[in-house]
Motif scaffolding. Structure first.
Motif, mmCIF file in Angstrom:
data_model
loop_
_atom_site.group_PDB
_atom_site.id
_atom_site.type_symbol
_atom_site.label_atom_id
_atom_site.label_comp_id
_atom_site.label_asym_id
_atom_site.label_seq_id
_atom_site.Cartn_x
_atom_site.Cartn_y
_atom_site.Cartn_z
ATOM 1 N N ALA A 66 0.852 -1.200 0.000
ATOM 2 C CA ALA A 66 0.000 0.000 0.000
ATOM 3 C C ALA A 66 0.884 1.244 0.000
ATOM 4 O O ALA A 66 1.751 1.393 0.861
ATOM 5 C CB ALA A 66 -0.916 -0.005 1.221
ATOM 6 N N TYR A 67 0.640 2.140 -0.967
ATOM 7 C CA TYR A 67 1.416 3.380 -1.087
ATOM 8 C C TYR A 67 0.475 4.555 -0.816
ATOM 9 O O TYR A 67 -0.528 4.739 -1.513
ATOM 10 C CB TYR A 67 2.013 3.512 -2.483
ATOM 11 C CG TYR A 67 2.929 2.375 -2.876
ATOM 12 C CD1 TYR A 67 4.245 2.327 -2.428
ATOM 13 C CD2 TYR A 67 2.470 1.354 -3.701
ATOM 14 C CE1 TYR A 67 5.079 1.277 -2.795
ATOM 15 C CE2 TYR A 67 3.290 0.306 -4.078
ATOM 16 C CZ TYR A 67 4.608 0.274 -3.615
ATOM 17 O OH TYR A 67 5.432 -0.764 -3.989
ATOM 18 N N SER A 68 0.813 5.379 0.198
ATOM 19 C CA SER A 68 -0.001 6.559 0.541
ATOM 20 C C SER A 68 0.617 7.797 -0.097
ATOM 21 O O SER A 68 1.773 8.164 0.199
ATOM 22 C CB SER A 68 -0.075 6.728 2.059
ATOM 23 O OG SER A 68 -0.735 5.623 2.651
ATOM 24 N N ILE A 69 -0.163 8.442 -0.988
ATOM 25 C CA ILE A 69 0.302 9.649 -1.674
ATOM 26 C C ILE A 69 -0.004 10.847 -0.777
ATOM 27 O O ILE A 69 -1.106 10.962 -0.231
ATOM 28 C CB ILE A 69 -0.404 9.796 -3.026
ATOM 29 C CG1 ILE A 69 -0.123 8.557 -3.897
ATOM 30 C CG2 ILE A 69 0.025 11.057 -3.745
ATOM 31 C CD1 ILE A 69 -0.900 8.529 -5.200
ATOM 32 N N PRO A 70 0.973 11.741 -0.597
ATOM 33 C CA PRO A 70 0.731 12.893 0.286
ATOM 34 C C PRO A 70 -0.487 13.704 -0.178
ATOM 35 O O PRO A 70 -0.742 13.853 -1.378
ATOM 36 C CB PRO A 70 2.016 13.708 0.161
ATOM 37 C CG PRO A 70 3.049 12.734 -0.298
ATOM 38 C CD PRO A 70 2.330 11.758 -1.156
#
Length: 975
Positions: free
Chosen positions: A181-185
């Motif tokens: 899971a990648y959280s984009i700012p």
């Protein structure tokens, strides 16, 4: 048709007998080569032993066996990450998201090695503001591309590496699916988040020594793009959507993730999918997609189904149009072409004209599992493809353009279909063997009949179970008492009738072991009859039922019938009149036993023999000779507790009397015999140790049956401080004139105290044999291998000692025959160990080595060599154990030599392909080297083989003294 044992015995050549027996044994144990085609698990031991059949100079059939050679399968590591086996920079997932969103990228590690291992994972990615605010890894056990829970395996803040703890993954294609899971700012913009932002996923094996150099890591890349426009993500799963279907009253077919494949003749139609015809298998796929971007966009997706499936035309439904079938023709769907769906064969494509932000939709459809789908997932696994960003209006379902982003893989596990047929020892499942499959099967063609058996005897019925399914199966076996008299017990054995069948799958029921698809195995039902007071009238029938463990609804039966039961022909008792009645209760010994309680219990000190007097009564009208045996269980041939011995002597004798193994009894007469039961001197006190005695007729009785009786006695042992030793065993061997033979002995301290030294060892020959030129030599068997080697010590004087309590000393005696020894001459070497005299002496234990001179003697020696390249060029020269990896080859060499002084005839070398190996993939030695000989005349020896056996022989040949034959072949360890 599987030949009966008697048919094989009357074959034209010894080679046919042995090859058939070897093939039957391997077939029974392992079904067929296909049943064990997978790589053997790590540390599996592959054992192999050859034999030779021949006729000696007197025309007697002989069987000689080689030494055993063994190879241990080494664990070999291999794995892939998303199909990549090395560190790469290849992009496997391209994800697109808006500021403040989280995108998920699926991955799968597959352990393709032959043993389990642990694997660690790292995710390395840039941190905010030029990257992610958080990176997490989640387990995805059902491989649907979505985290299983909110509990992360690792979670890191900007700048750190996400380290997943070691995960254990089973070998032989075990998998570990996971999602990153990648959280984009939320503050990301084109100035701070330069697309694409790459993250590297690396998998590392936990046991590097198992892997080839450079193959302990695999890596690939996820790319994440920032957009303020549409950003699409998609998954594929076997699942039923929350909207109605267009057929079958709106009810979708179950979205099974595993099951059978369809039977032949099924058609992929919407009508059939709603209510599938018998044997037709359908399942439901759902493609889920959403827009996590900041604007609506045009979405395109394609899915090309694998070979194991057929798309059911007219079965697709869009979530925005519940219950309405999408037309399979391009641009012919929902009004205004809100969705454009096309299906051409197994190629599907659709375009959603406008997918708004934060909206999730589905397209679901039905597939038929083809009757040709492979067992497992190899032809029923694929990924759909989509474009993660909006596409131009020129993109249509019949012109979808490039769809490069894959979903997670979605798999349907094809489970084999199962069916069995149970029948008599010969035939096939479609011939007279089993003309009426059913439970119970009562047809005459499916009944195995034995004419008669004595009360208390064990009667055996040979059966065959056929696997008519399409997958390897294990068949549970049960027997119903039927009309057999009460007290009858049943037990299942392997085809040899002496190896008990075990419970291979731990469900508490004996079974056949693996039976390959379309294969068969033989087994034996042994019915042990009771000894009722009144002889019952036959015939007696029992129903044997087989149950597939792959599908417990598949059962089939066969009938076993005993036409008549005859009276007890031999009775073994402790007194002339006997005590009570043997049977299922009490301690009686009259009639066929054994009884559950001992008739007689003797008390003796440890190391001291106890005498049991046994009476053998022959109730038959003809004289007979009965073998004598003892066991600690009611299983013969059996064994006694460790260190215990039984010696049968003439009645009225002592434990020092001459040993006997049989007793002659006239018709309608009774003869006593004594059994000396001796516990070891080291035996701790024990109360009522059961000892079973058994007599068995060595020739058939007047009824044509073998007469057997077993009785139960017991020994109570008291503690004693004793000194004693034994020298075992007594050996028998053969020798050629001028040759030698080696006998192995074990000197064992059977007392509770050490045997003092020094002690001497001698081998004494009869004076006449010494005069004739017979000689001996004694060695200490240092390595304990039973053969004289360079490290073994020649005994030239006393051995220092002491010999500790329960300690052992391995000894070797080499006996040399003079060159002029006559065929049939017998030499007896008496081997004696003499301990120092006195009250604490361990005595003078001895053993005998009886050697018979023969003029025709075959000696087999088997060697092996590792052939890592499988090119067939290695020449075996050693019998030492090997270590091999799956995919490597083993070359075997068997040399049979006539070491006698006279020719032998009809010689054939026979060998078998070991379990977990096959001829396939192994380059065989040149044909000229596969079967060679010297000193052999008559019909030339020829090489022959089947999938499981190999031989070198002929129907009529003569092997001169010193002549030899060599069999050479290769096998490959399955991988």
């Amino acid at each position: 048709m599987i030949p009966t044992l008697s048919a094989r015995r009357t074959g034209p050549a010894p080679r046919a007998l042995w090859a058939g027996a070897a093939a039957l044994t391997l077939s029974f144990l392992f079904g067929s080569s296909g049943a064990l085609a997978a790589a053997p698990p790590a540390n599996t031991i592959i054992g192999n032993q050859a034999s030779a059949t021949y006729l000696d100079p007197n025309g007697a059939s002989q069987l000689a066996t080689s030494n055993l050679v063994q190879t241990t399968v080494q664990q070999v590591g291999s794995f892939n990450l998303d199909t990549y086996t090395t560190v790469t920079t290849n992009v496997v997932n391209t994800k697109t998201g808006a500021a403040g969103t989280t995108v998920y990228a699926p991955h799968v590690l597959t352990n393709t090695g032959n043993g389990s291992d642990t694997f660690t994972f790292t995710v390395t990615a840039p941190a905010s503001p030029n990257g992610f605010t958080k990176v997490e890894v989640f387990a995805d056990a059902n491989a649907d591309g979505v985290p299983d829970s909110t509990t992360a395996l690792c979670s890191v803040v900007p700048g750190a590496v996400c380290n997943v703890p070691a995960q254990t993954v089973a070998g032989n294609n075990g998998t570990f699916p996971f999602v990153v899971a990648y959280s984009i700012p939320s503050t990301a913009s084109s100035g701070t988040f330069t697309s694409p932002v790459a993250a590297t996923i690396t998998a590392t094996a936990g046991t590097p020594a198992l892997y080839a150099a450079g193959n302990t890591q695999a890596a690939d890349v996820d790319n994440v793009n920032l957009t303020d426009q549409a950003a699409f993500n998609a998954t594929k799963s076997l699942s039923v959507p929350s909207v109605a279907w267009s057929a079958n009253g709106g009810t979708w077919p179950a979205a099974s993730v595993s099951g059978p494949r369809s039977v032949a003749g099924c058609a992929a139609t919407t009508t059939a999918a709603g209510a599938p015809a018998a044997g037709c298998v359908y399942t439901t796929y759902t493609l889920k997609f959403n827009n996590t971007g900041g604007a609506a966009g045009r979405f395109v997706m394609t899915d090309t189904l694998p070979a194991g499936f057929t798309y059911v035309p007219g079965s697709a439904v869009w979530s925005n149009a519940p219950g309405t079938a999408l037309t399979d023709a391009p641009q012919g769907d929902v009004a205004g072409n809100a969705i454009d769906f096309t299906a051409t064969g197994n190629t599907l494509a659709f375009v959603v004209a406008s997918l708004p932000p934060n909206v999730t939709q589905t397209v679901s459809f039905v597939v038929m599992v083809n009757n040709t789908a492979a067992i497992g997932t190899s032809t029923t696994t694929n990924t759909a493809k989509y474009n993660p960003v909006t596409v131009p209006t020129t993109v249509t379902s019949d012109n979808p353009g490039t769809t490069g982003s894959p979903t997670n893989p979605a798999s349907y596990n094809v489970i084999g279909t199962f069916g069995i047929v149970l029948g008599s020892a010969s035939g096939s499942p479609t011939t007279s063997l089993d003309t009426a499959v059913g439970n119970p099967n009562t047809t005459a063609a499916d009944t195995t009949t034995v004419a008669s058996a004595a009360m208390g005897a064990t009667v055996k019925f040979t059966q065959t179970v056929f696997n008519t399914g399409n997958a390897t199966d294990v068949v549970n076996l049960t027997a119903a008492l039927g009309t057999f008299p009460a007290g009858t017990t049943f037990k299942f054995f392997a085809a040899d009738g002496v190896t008990p069948l075990i419970d291979n799958n731990s469900d508490g029921i004996p079974d056949t072991g693996p039976v390959a698809a379309n294969g068969s195995v033989q087994f034996v039902l042994a019915a042990t009859l009771p000894s009722p007071g009144t002889l019952p009238t036959g015939p007696f029938s029992a129903i044997v039922t087989g149950t597939s463990t792959g599908d417990s609804t598949k059962t089939e039966s066969t009938r076993d019938t005993l036409n008549a039961m005859i009276g007890v022909l031999v009775d073994l008792t402790n007194t002339a009149t006997g005590n009570g009645t043997a049977g299922n209760t009490g301690n009686g010994d009259v009639g066929t036993g054994p009884s559950p309680q001992p008739t007689t219990t003797k008390t003796t000190a440890a190391g001291t023999g106890a005498i049991f007097t046994l009476f053998v009564k022959n109730n038959d009208t003809v004289a007979n000779t009965y073998s004598l045996a003892a066991s600690q269980t009611n299983s013969f041939p059996g064994s006694l507790p460790a260190g215990w011995t039984v010696k049968f002597v003439a009645a009225g004798g002592t434990c020092t009397g001459a040993a006997i193994t049989t007793v002659d009894v006239a018709a309608n007469a009774q003869t006593p015999v004594d059994a000396c039961v001796t516990p070891p001197a080291s035996q701790t006190p024990v109360t009522g140790q059961l000892v079973y005695f058994q007599v068995r007729s060595t020739i058939v009785t007047s009824t044509g049956a073998v007469a057997i009786d077993t009785k139960t006695d017991a020994v109570t042992v008291t503690q004693a401080v004793t000194y004693g030793a034994t020298l075992t065993p007594n050996n028998n061997g053969q020798i050629a004139p001028g040759g030698s033979v080696v006998y192995a002995h074990t000197l064992t301290n059977t007392g509770t105290q050490s045997c003092a030294g020094p002690y001497t060892v001698s081998a004494t020959l009869p004076a006449a044999d010494v005069t004739a030129g017979w000689t001996t030599a004694l060695y200490i068997d240092v390595d304990g291998d039973g053969q004289i080697g360079s490290g073994d010590t020649l005994v030239t004087g006393p051995i220092a000692g002491p010999l500790a309590a329960s300690g052992t000393q391995k000894l070797l005696v080499k006996v040399f025959a003079p060159g002029g020894a006559s065929a049939g001459a017998v030499d007896t070497a008496t081997v004696t160990v003499t301990f120092p005299a006195g009250a604490t002496s361990c005595g003078t234990p001895s053993a005998t080595d009886v050697t018979t001179v023969i003029t025709g003697q075959m000696r087999l020696v088997k060697t092996q060599a590792l052939d890592t390249n499988c090119d067939g060029t290695e020449v075996p020269s050693s019998s030492a154990p090997l270590v091999a990896k799956p995919g490597e080859c083993i070359v075997y060499r068997v040399v049979a030599t006539n070491e006698g002084a006279a020719p032998v005839t009809n010689m054939s070398i026979n060998d078998a392909v070991p379990a977990y190996t096959s001829f396939t993939g192994a380059t065989q030695p040149p044909a000229a080297n596969q079967c060679t000989s010297t000193g052999v005349t008559g019909t030339a020896l020829a090489y022959s083989s089947t999938a499981t056996t190999v031989a070198c022989g002929s129907t009529s040949n003569t092997v001169a003294p010193g002549g030899s034959a060599t069999l050479l072949f290769s096998v490959k360890v399955n991988n």
